[in-house]
Design a protein around this motif. Sequence first.
Motif, PDB file in Angstrom:
ATOM      1  N   GLN A  42       0.813  -1.214   0.000  1.00  0.00           N
ATOM      2  CA  GLN A  42       0.000   0.000   0.000  1.00  0.00           C
ATOM      3  C   GLN A  42       0.848   1.267   0.000  1.00  0.00           C
ATOM      4  O   GLN A  42       0.351   2.338  -0.333  1.00  0.00           O
ATOM      5  CB  GLN A  42      -0.917   0.003   1.235  1.00  0.00           C
ATOM      6  CG  GLN A  42      -1.885  -1.162   1.285  1.00  0.00           C
ATOM      7  CD  GLN A  42      -2.869  -1.146   0.135  1.00  0.00           C
ATOM      8  OE1 GLN A  42      -3.307  -0.088  -0.299  1.00  0.00           O
ATOM      9  NE2 GLN A  42      -3.207  -2.316  -0.370  1.00  0.00           N
ATOM     10  N   ILE A  43       2.126   1.140   0.384  1.00  0.00           N
ATOM     11  CA  ILE A  43       2.972   2.341   0.463  1.00  0.00           C
ATOM     12  C   ILE A  43       3.242   2.913  -0.919  1.00  0.00           C
ATOM     13  O   ILE A  43       3.270   4.135  -1.117  1.00  0.00           O
ATOM     14  CB  ILE A  43       4.289   1.997   1.186  1.00  0.00           C
ATOM     15  CG1 ILE A  43       3.985   1.572   2.631  1.00  0.00           C
ATOM     16  CG2 ILE A  43       5.242   3.174   1.175  1.00  0.00           C
ATOM     17  CD1 ILE A  43       5.203   1.174   3.416  1.00  0.00           C
ATOM     18  N   SER A  44       3.447   2.044  -1.912  1.00  0.00           N
ATOM     19  CA  SER A  44       3.772   2.497  -3.269  1.00  0.00           C
ATOM     20  C   SER A  44       2.590   2.413  -4.222  1.00  0.00           C
ATOM     21  O   SER A  44       2.782   2.424  -5.426  1.00  0.00           O
ATOM     22  CB  SER A  44       4.924   1.654  -3.826  1.00  0.00           C
ATOM     23  OG  SER A  44       4.560   0.290  -3.865  1.00  0.00           O
ATOM     24  N   ALA A  45       1.360   2.350  -3.680  1.00  0.00           N
ATOM     25  CA  ALA A  45       0.188   2.167  -4.534  1.00  0.00           C
ATOM     26  C   ALA A  45      -0.637   3.434  -4.679  1.00  0.00           C
ATOM     27  O   ALA A  45      -1.762   3.373  -5.172  1.00  0.00           O
ATOM     28  CB  ALA A  45      -0.692   1.052  -3.972  1.00  0.00           C
ATOM     29  N   LEU A  46      -0.114   4.580  -4.253  1.00  0.00           N
ATOM     30  CA  LEU A  46      -0.875   5.821  -4.361  1.00  0.00           C
ATOM     31  C   LEU A  46      -0.972   6.251  -5.819  1.00  0.00           C
ATOM     32  O   LEU A  46       0.043   6.434  -6.489  1.00  0.00           O
ATOM     33  CB  LEU A  46      -0.193   6.922  -3.541  1.00  0.00           C
ATOM     34  CG  LEU A  46      -0.896   8.284  -3.513  1.00  0.00           C
ATOM     35  CD1 LEU A  46      -2.224   8.176  -2.785  1.00  0.00           C
ATOM     36  CD2 LEU A  46      -0.015   9.330  -2.845  1.00  0.00           C
ATOM     37  N   PRO A  47      -2.197   6.407  -6.353  1.00  0.00           N
ATOM     38  CA  PRO A  47      -2.324   6.804  -7.763  1.00  0.00           C
ATOM     39  C   PRO A  47      -1.945   8.277  -7.954  1.00  0.00           C
ATOM     40  O   PRO A  47      -2.538   9.171  -7.359  1.00  0.00           O
ATOM     41  CB  PRO A  47      -3.809   6.561  -8.056  1.00  0.00           C
ATOM     42  CG  PRO A  47      -4.493   6.664  -6.730  1.00  0.00           C
ATOM     43  CD  PRO A  47      -3.508   6.174  -5.708  1.00  0.00           C
ATOM     44  N   ALA A  48      -0.958   8.526  -8.750  1.00  0.00           N
ATOM     45  CA  ALA A  48      -0.515   9.893  -9.027  1.00  0.00           C
ATOM     46  C   ALA A  48       0.252   9.877 -10.331  1.00  0.00           C
ATOM     47  O   ALA A  48       0.763   8.837 -10.762  1.00  0.00           O
ATOM     48  CB  ALA A  48       0.356  10.438  -7.895  1.00  0.00           C
ATOM     49  N   GLY A  49       0.336  11.026 -10.973  1.00  0.00           N
ATOM     50  CA  GLY A  49       1.040  11.115 -12.239  1.00  0.00           C
ATOM     51  C   GLY A  49       1.219  12.557 -12.660  1.00  0.00           C
ATOM     52  O   GLY A  49       0.703  13.484 -12.015  1.00  0.00           O
ATOM     53  N   PRO A  50       1.962  12.797 -13.722  1.00  0.00           N
ATOM     54  CA  PRO A  50       2.201  14.169 -14.170  1.00  0.00           C
ATOM     55  C   PRO A  50       0.958  14.801 -14.769  1.00  0.00           C
ATOM     56  O   PRO A  50       0.110  14.130 -15.352  1.00  0.00           O
ATOM     57  CB  PRO A  50       3.312  13.993 -15.217  1.00  0.00           C
ATOM     58  CG  PRO A  50       3.143  12.594 -15.712  1.00  0.00           C
ATOM     59  CD  PRO A  50       2.654  11.798 -14.548  1.00  0.00           C
ATOM     60  N   LYS A  51       0.887  16.131 -14.620  1.00  0.00           N
ATOM     61  CA  LYS A  51      -0.209  16.912 -15.180  1.00  0.00           C
ATOM     62  C   LYS A  51       0.389  18.057 -16.005  1.00  0.00           C
ATOM     63  O   LYS A  51       1.576  18.059 -16.319  1.00  0.00           O
ATOM     64  CB  LYS A  51      -1.111  17.434 -14.063  1.00  0.00           C
ATOM     65  CG  LYS A  51      -1.791  16.323 -13.263  1.00  0.00           C
ATOM     66  CD  LYS A  51      -2.672  16.886 -12.161  1.00  0.00           C
ATOM     67  CE  LYS A  51      -3.336  15.766 -11.365  1.00  0.00           C
ATOM     68  NZ  LYS A  51      -4.181  16.285 -10.266  1.00  0.00           N
ATOM     69  N   LEU A  52      -0.454  19.017 -16.366  1.00  0.00           N
ATOM     70  CA  LEU A  52       0.002  20.107 -17.229  1.00  0.00           C
ATOM     71  C   LEU A  52       1.091  20.922 -16.555  1.00  0.00           C
ATOM     72  O   LEU A  52       2.074  21.308 -17.193  1.00  0.00           O
ATOM     73  CB  LEU A  52      -1.180  21.005 -17.602  1.00  0.00           C
ATOM     74  CG  LEU A  52      -0.858  22.222 -18.486  1.00  0.00           C
ATOM     75  CD1 LEU A  52      -0.254  21.763 -19.806  1.00  0.00           C
ATOM     76  CD2 LEU A  52      -2.100  23.070 -18.699  1.00  0.00           C
TER      77      LEU A  52
END
Length: 277
Positions: A237-247
């Motif tokens: 669960q530590i590395s499962a946070l959904p995130a990514g680059p945006k504008l």
Amino acid sequence: MSPRTNRQRRPVVLLRPVPGTSVIHDMWAGTKLLVVAGVGVLLTFYPGWIPIGLVALLVLGTAWLAHIPRGALPSIPTFLWFLIVLGGVTATFAGGSPEVTVGSVTVGLGGLLNFLRLTVLSIVLLGLGALVSWTTNVAEIAPAVAKLGRPLKALRVPIDDWAVAIALALRAFPMLIDEFRVLFAARKLRPREQIEGGRAHRWGAEVVDLLAAAITVALRRADEMGDAITARGGTGQISALPAGPKLRDTVAMAVVLVLCLLSVYVEVLTPLATSKT
């Protein structure tokens, strides 16, 4: 009583984001890691004054956008200023161009300029790392590392385990620092034991006691952290946070890319053009 009051030193505060929100706070953690890596590579191969100055402007502009208060900067102890001055004086003896003539004495400033350049380079890199620490939540680091290293999974690299190890280390570091401060403060309040032998023997006995207490505190904290991780679903669960680059991340990477290209142009193409003429 003397009217002079002692100013309290501001400690070094890292791995704890500055409260508030800004465009820098909202950026993806992976973008910040890529920027730090890119700038580090740039200054490794081209540690000139112009690249350092451009990166310093980037650091100052980012700090302004992130609303970093002046109080977040730690106090510089007096002995550090003494070491810097001593290093500058020692580097001056190396000589080199340019040279300054005072009366009948000629002093080469090349060593001093190199020392100043390396000192400013270190300060700029420390400031860049501090900005990442002041604007990034520790919980966002592990998912960013896992996402950036996803292509390495084809080579059977355990990138998820590495991300978890990095996240646990970053989480434990501030906690252990606080524990050690409390431990040292409690040690000072205890009465000194009468130990036979010289000062070195007494100092060695105190170091052994502090190390034993520090190891005990670290093991206790590790046990508590392990129980907390198990209760929350394990290390996955530590590395499962959904995130990514945006504008905003694309704009930031474009700005850094332009800065790197400009630095390379100034450091490589401009000296070549000057030598041909």
